[in-house]
Design an enzyme around this catalytic site. Structure first.
Site, PDB file in Angstrom:
ATOM      1  N   ALA A 189      94.728  39.849  33.680  1.00 29.06           N
ATOM      2  CA  ALA A 189      96.148  40.305  33.312  1.00 29.06           C
ATOM      3  C   ALA A 189      96.906  40.814  34.669  1.00 29.06           C
ATOM      4  CB  ALA A 189      96.319  41.253  32.245  1.00 29.06           C
ATOM      5  N   GLU A 241     100.881  40.798  36.911  1.00 29.88           N
ATOM      6  CA  GLU A 241     101.992  40.150  37.670  1.00 29.88           C
ATOM      7  C   GLU A 241     101.567  39.170  38.758  1.00 29.88           C
ATOM      8  OE1 GLU A 241     105.142  39.694  36.418  1.00 29.88           O
ATOM      9  OE2 GLU A 241     104.778  40.831  34.744  1.00 29.88           O
ATOM     10  N   THR A 255      92.500  38.149  44.370  1.00 27.89           N
ATOM     11  CA  THR A 255      93.182  37.152  45.192  1.00 27.89           C
ATOM     12  C   THR A 255      92.778  37.149  46.570  1.00 27.89           C
ATOM     13  OG1 THR A 255      95.296  36.263  46.058  1.00 27.89           O
ATOM     14  CG2 THR A 255      95.212  38.546  45.344  1.00 27.89           C
ATOM     15  N   ASP A 256      92.824  36.288  47.430  1.00 26.36           N
ATOM     16  CA  ASP A 256      92.452  36.126  48.734  1.00 26.36           C
ATOM     17  C   ASP A 256      93.734  36.727  49.584  1.00 26.36           C
ATOM     18  OD1 ASP A 256      94.271  34.291  48.579  1.00 26.36           O
ATOM     19  OD2 ASP A 256      92.895  32.730  49.980  1.00 26.36           O
ATOM     20  N   GLU A 257      95.127  36.980  48.803  1.00 25.38           N
ATOM     21  CA  GLU A 257      95.992  37.428  49.632  1.00 25.38           C
ATOM     22  C   GLU A 257      95.741  38.951  49.844  1.00 25.38           C
ATOM     23  OE1 GLU A 257      99.684  36.150  48.276  1.00 25.38           O
ATOM     24  OE2 GLU A 257      98.719  34.530  47.137  1.00 25.38           O
ATOM     25  N   TYR A 301     103.165  41.957  45.901  1.00 28.96           N
ATOM     26  CA  TYR A 301     102.084  41.260  44.882  1.00 28.96           C
ATOM     27  C   TYR A 301     100.700  41.726  45.904  1.00 28.96           C
ATOM     28  CZ  TYR A 301      98.546  37.766  43.516  1.00 28.96           C
ATOM     29  OH  TYR A 301      97.756  37.453  42.845  1.00 28.96           O
ATOM     30  N   ALA A 361      99.780  43.789  47.876  1.00 28.89           N
ATOM     31  CA  ALA A 361      99.574  44.948  47.983  1.00 28.89           C
ATOM     32  C   ALA A 361      99.079  45.764  46.719  1.00 28.89           C
ATOM     33  CB  ALA A 361     100.673  45.829  48.602  1.00 28.89           C
ATOM     34  N   SER A 362      99.553  45.194  45.580  1.00 27.51           N
ATOM     35  CA  SER A 362      99.208  45.832  44.172  1.00 27.51           C
ATOM     36  C   SER A 362      98.028  45.125  43.728  1.00 27.51           C
ATOM     37  CB  SER A 362     100.534  45.326  43.327  1.00 27.51           C
ATOM     38  OG  SER A 362     100.445  44.145  42.842  1.00 27.51           O
ATOM     39  N   LYS A 363      97.385  44.176  44.329  1.00 26.72           N
ATOM     40  CA  LYS A 363      96.349  43.486  43.854  1.00 26.72           C
ATOM     41  C   LYS A 363      95.059  44.225  44.901  1.00 26.72           C
ATOM     42  CE  LYS A 363      95.021  40.776  41.582  1.00 26.72           C
ATOM     43  NZ  LYS A 363      94.809  40.744  39.907  1.00 26.72           N
ATOM     44  N   ASN A 395      94.479  30.056  46.437  1.00 23.76           N
ATOM     45  CA  ASN A 395      95.514  29.380  45.556  1.00 23.76           C
ATOM     46  C   ASN A 395      94.776  28.350  44.381  1.00 23.76           C
ATOM     47  OD1 ASN A 395      97.000  30.643  47.432  1.00 23.76           O
ATOM     48  ND2 ASN A 395      98.700  29.235  46.955  1.00 23.76           N
ATOM     49  N   ARG A 399      97.465  26.992  52.732  1.00 24.24           N
ATOM     50  CA  ARG A 399      96.730  27.657  51.735  1.00 24.24           C
ATOM     51  C   ARG A 399      95.305  26.709  51.288  1.00 24.24           C
ATOM     52  NH1 ARG A 399      99.704  30.559  53.224  1.00 24.24           N
ATOM     53  NH2 ARG A 399     101.497  31.751  52.134  1.00 24.24           N
ATOM     54  N   GLY A 430     108.325  37.677  55.083  1.00 20.22           N
ATOM     55  CA  GLY A 430     106.847  38.008  55.067  1.00 20.22           C
ATOM     56  C   GLY A 430     105.791  37.111  54.856  1.00 20.22           C
TER      57      GLY A 430
HETATM   58  N1  LIG Z   1      97.266  31.885  40.578  1.00 17.70           N
HETATM   59  C1  LIG Z   1      96.647  31.923  41.583  1.00 17.70           C
HETATM   60  O1  LIG Z   1      96.476  31.135  42.479  1.00 17.70           O
HETATM   61  C2  LIG Z   1      95.575  32.960  41.924  1.00 17.70           C
HETATM   62  C3  LIG Z   1      94.574  32.801  42.797  1.00 17.70           C
HETATM   63  C4  LIG Z   1      93.756  34.005  42.937  1.00 17.70           C
HETATM   64  C5  LIG Z   1      93.807  35.024  42.103  1.00 17.70           C
HETATM   65  N2  LIG Z   1      94.684  35.196  41.145  1.00 17.70           N
HETATM   66  C6  LIG Z   1      94.545  36.123  40.061  1.00 17.70           C
HETATM   67  O2  LIG Z   1      94.067  35.658  38.870  1.00 17.70           O
HETATM   68  C7  LIG Z   1      94.793  36.489  37.829  1.00 17.70           C
HETATM   69  C8  LIG Z   1      95.498  35.322  36.563  1.00 17.70           C
HETATM   70  O3  LIG Z   1      96.305  34.624  37.729  1.00 17.70           O
HETATM   71  P1  LIG Z   1      97.316  33.784  36.969  1.00 17.70           P
HETATM   72  O4  LIG Z   1      97.943  32.824  37.900  1.00 17.70           O
HETATM   73  O5  LIG Z   1      96.663  33.110  35.771  1.00 17.70           O
HETATM   74  O6  LIG Z   1      98.539  34.572  36.310  1.00 17.70           O
HETATM   75  P2  LIG Z   1      99.890  34.454  35.228  1.00 17.70           P
HETATM   76  O7  LIG Z   1     100.986  34.987  35.840  1.00 17.70           O
HETATM   77  O8  LIG Z   1      99.774  32.879  34.989  1.00 17.70           O
HETATM   78  O9  LIG Z   1      99.145  34.981  33.859  1.00 17.70           O
HETATM   79  C9  LIG Z   1      99.221  36.328  33.912  1.00 17.70           C
HETATM   80  C10 LIG Z   1      98.879  36.743  32.405  1.00 17.70           C
HETATM   81  O10 LIG Z   1      98.790  38.117  32.292  1.00 17.70           O
HETATM   82  C11 LIG Z   1      99.475  38.539  31.006  1.00 17.70           C
HETATM   83  N3  LIG Z   1      99.995  39.725  31.405  1.00 17.70           N
HETATM   84  C12 LIG Z   1     101.065  40.684  32.434  1.00 17.70           C
HETATM   85  N4  LIG Z   1     101.206  41.826  32.220  1.00 17.70           N
HETATM   86  C13 LIG Z   1     100.352  42.105  31.228  1.00 17.70           C
HETATM   87  C14 LIG Z   1     100.183  43.423  30.797  1.00 17.70           C
HETATM   88  N5  LIG Z   1     100.744  44.557  31.252  1.00 17.70           N
HETATM   89  N6  LIG Z   1      99.335  43.499  29.728  1.00 17.70           N
HETATM   90  C15 LIG Z   1      98.570  42.441  29.191  1.00 17.70           C
HETATM   91  N7  LIG Z   1      98.842  41.303  29.570  1.00 17.70           N
HETATM   92  C16 LIG Z   1      99.745  41.066  30.790  1.00 17.70           C
HETATM   93  C17 LIG Z   1     100.687  37.596  31.171  1.00 17.70           C
HETATM   94  O11 LIG Z   1     101.261  37.661  29.716  1.00 17.70           O
HETATM   95  C18 LIG Z   1     100.091  36.000  31.575  1.00 17.70           C
HETATM   96  O12 LIG Z   1      99.281  35.753  30.288  1.00 17.70           O
HETATM   97  C19 LIG Z   1      95.695  37.461  38.465  1.00 17.70           C
HETATM   98  O13 LIG Z   1      95.295  38.768  38.455  1.00 17.70           O
HETATM   99  C20 LIG Z   1      95.839  36.894  39.638  1.00 17.70           C
HETATM  100  O14 LIG Z   1      96.020  38.024  40.803  1.00 17.70           O
HETATM  101  C21 LIG Z   1      95.564  34.037  40.708  1.00 17.70           C
END
Ligand SMILES: NC(=O)c1ccc[n+]([C@@H]2O[C@H](COP(=O)([O-])OP(=O)(O)OC[C@H]3O[C@@H](n4cnc5c(N)ncnc54)[C@H](O)[C@@H]3O)[C@@H](O)[C@H]2O)c1
Length: 360
Positions: A83, A85, A135-137, A169, A171-173, A198, A233, A301
């Site tokens: 979960a 943002e 994430t790799d970011e 984003y 920085a928060s991760k 990605n 990417r 950025g």
């Molecule tokens: N998308 C990418 O390319 C990528 C790559 C590497 C890592 N990630 C990481 O993988 C994870 C999932 O990414 P994604 O692309 O599926 O994201 P996404 O934005 O598609 O999904 C995020 C999910 O988290 C839920 N959520 C958000 N805030 C919440 C809260 N406060 N409580 C409970 N649920 C909440 C949302 O409802 C959603 O279902 C993230 O942590 C992201 O940082 C993503």
């Protein structure tokens, strides 16, 4: 052995791929804990939601009381924490939500997981795992080939690359990753971290580059390319990521970090051109889709290059991606062509393809 796995963010893009993989390909039970923000979509789970091994709880990870109730009710063996943002452009427009969910939310979940784990009895306590998905970011960006002497070996992100996040984003991760490592070291919470490049594939929210380009192309709209489009990417098909995540959750070594990537470094412009040429072939129209390409102001950025060294997870856990970029992008385009009801419902909701995060 059958496990009870709690997946946070299981209604999101990657979380739903993890949940579908767990229900379709394993015998484990899944609890999907998700707040259902704009990015959460239960339609992405329609194919498995009647399975009696699947349970959904609409809960905010920042709400400690409700998280505790879910942990006590289902008694999970593993927590997979996705979960978040997740959209860089949104983090530029409104960083507060990213700090709240990604930092405060991860802290709240860690505290609830620690209290729950402390109260577990021997076997269940010994086998418990907290898997944090990142994430790799967090590593910042790498030198672009255009900036390097010809013939110089291009560097990759490894598990020991220092953190240098660029956007609110990332920085928060990065903060959330460090919290997980502190809870591992200080409280001995049995945690693992993965950092992935990605992702792309089915059920991807259309604010992200690949689905945005596919859907704008089909609608005859401009295909926005940020700056010169030369940002690189390392693309990974989401189902390859889901398999890697479940493998790490079940078999990864506690305390370790694993980088996950697809060995598919592509410039953004090349990605957009590839989508256009596949669409020219499978859904031809009078003009070429590439004529819709439009260059827009770059993201503030903007990181120039990400690329992952995934050799550790390949060597230690035997994972490797099954899709090449060419096979995965074709599958993705076909999925969007065949699943209009899914994306049309998303576009009828809160997001209609507008530009986000252009900065002030
Ligand atoms: N998308 C990418 O390319 C990528 C790559 C590497 C890592 N990630 C990481 O993988 C994870 C999932 O990414 P994604 O692309 O599926 O994201 P996404 O934005 O598609 O999904 C995020 C999910 O988290 C839920 N959520 C958000 N805030 C919440 C809260 N406060 N409580 C409970 N649920 C909440 C949302 O409802 C959603 O279902 C993230 O942590 C992201 O940082 C993503």
């Amino acid at each position: 052995m059958k496990k009870i796995i709690l997946v946070t963010g299981g209604a999101g893009f990657i979380g739903s791929a993890v949940v579908r993989h767990l229900i379709n390909d394993t015998t484990h039970t899944v609890i999907n804990l998700d707040k259902l923000t704009y990015a959460g979509n239960l339609e992405s789970l329609q194919c498995i939601d009647s399975d009696n091994r699947y349970h959904f709880e609409q809960v905010d990870i920042c709400d400690g009381e409700s998280v505790r109730t879910v942990l006590e009710q289902y008694q999970p063996d593993i927590i997979m924490h996705l979960a978040a943002e997740s959209h860089v452009d949104r983090s530029i427009d409104g960083p507060g939500e990213f700090i709240q969910t990604n930092v405060v939310g991860t802290y709240t979940l860690l505290e609830q997981a620690r209290a729950y784990w402390n109260d577990l009895t021997n076997n269940k306590r010994e086998s418990f795992r907290f898997h944090h998905i990142s994430t790799d970011e967090v590593y910042g960006d790498l030198p672009h080939p255009d900036e390097m002497e010809p013939g110089t070996e291009l560097p990759l992100f490894t598990e020991t690359t220092p953190y240098a996040p660029s956007s609110p984003y990332s920085a928060s991760k990065a903060s959330s990753d460090q919290l997980v490592r502190a809870w591992l070291r200080t409280y001995k919470l049995p945690a693992l971290v993965t950092n992935c490049s990605n992702n792309y594939g089915p059920y991807h929210f259309p604010e992200k580059l690949i689905p945005l380009v596919i859907l704008n192309a089909l609608a005859g709209k401009p295909l926005p390319v940020y700056g010169k489009g030369n940002q690189i990417r390392d693309w990974l098909y989401v189902e390859d990521h889901a398999r890697a995540l479940v493998l790490v959750a079940l078999e990864g070594k506690i305390g370790e970090t694993y980088n996950i990537g697809g060995h598919n470094e592509k410039q953004n412009l090349e990605v957009v051109q590839t989508i256009c040429s596949i669409l020219d072939e499978v859904k031809p129209k009078e003009s070429l889709y590439a004529e819709q390409i439009t260059y827009v102001q770059d993201r503030p950025g903007h990181d120039m290059r990400y690329a992952i060294d995934a050799s550790k997870i390949e060597r230690e856990l035997g994972w490797s991606p099954q899709e090449t970029f060419e096979s995965g992008i074709r599958k993705t385009i076909e999925w969007y062509l065949n699943n209009e009801s899914w994306w049309q419902a998303v576009l009828d909701g809160s997001y209609q393809g507008e530009r986000l995060g252009a900065g002030s």
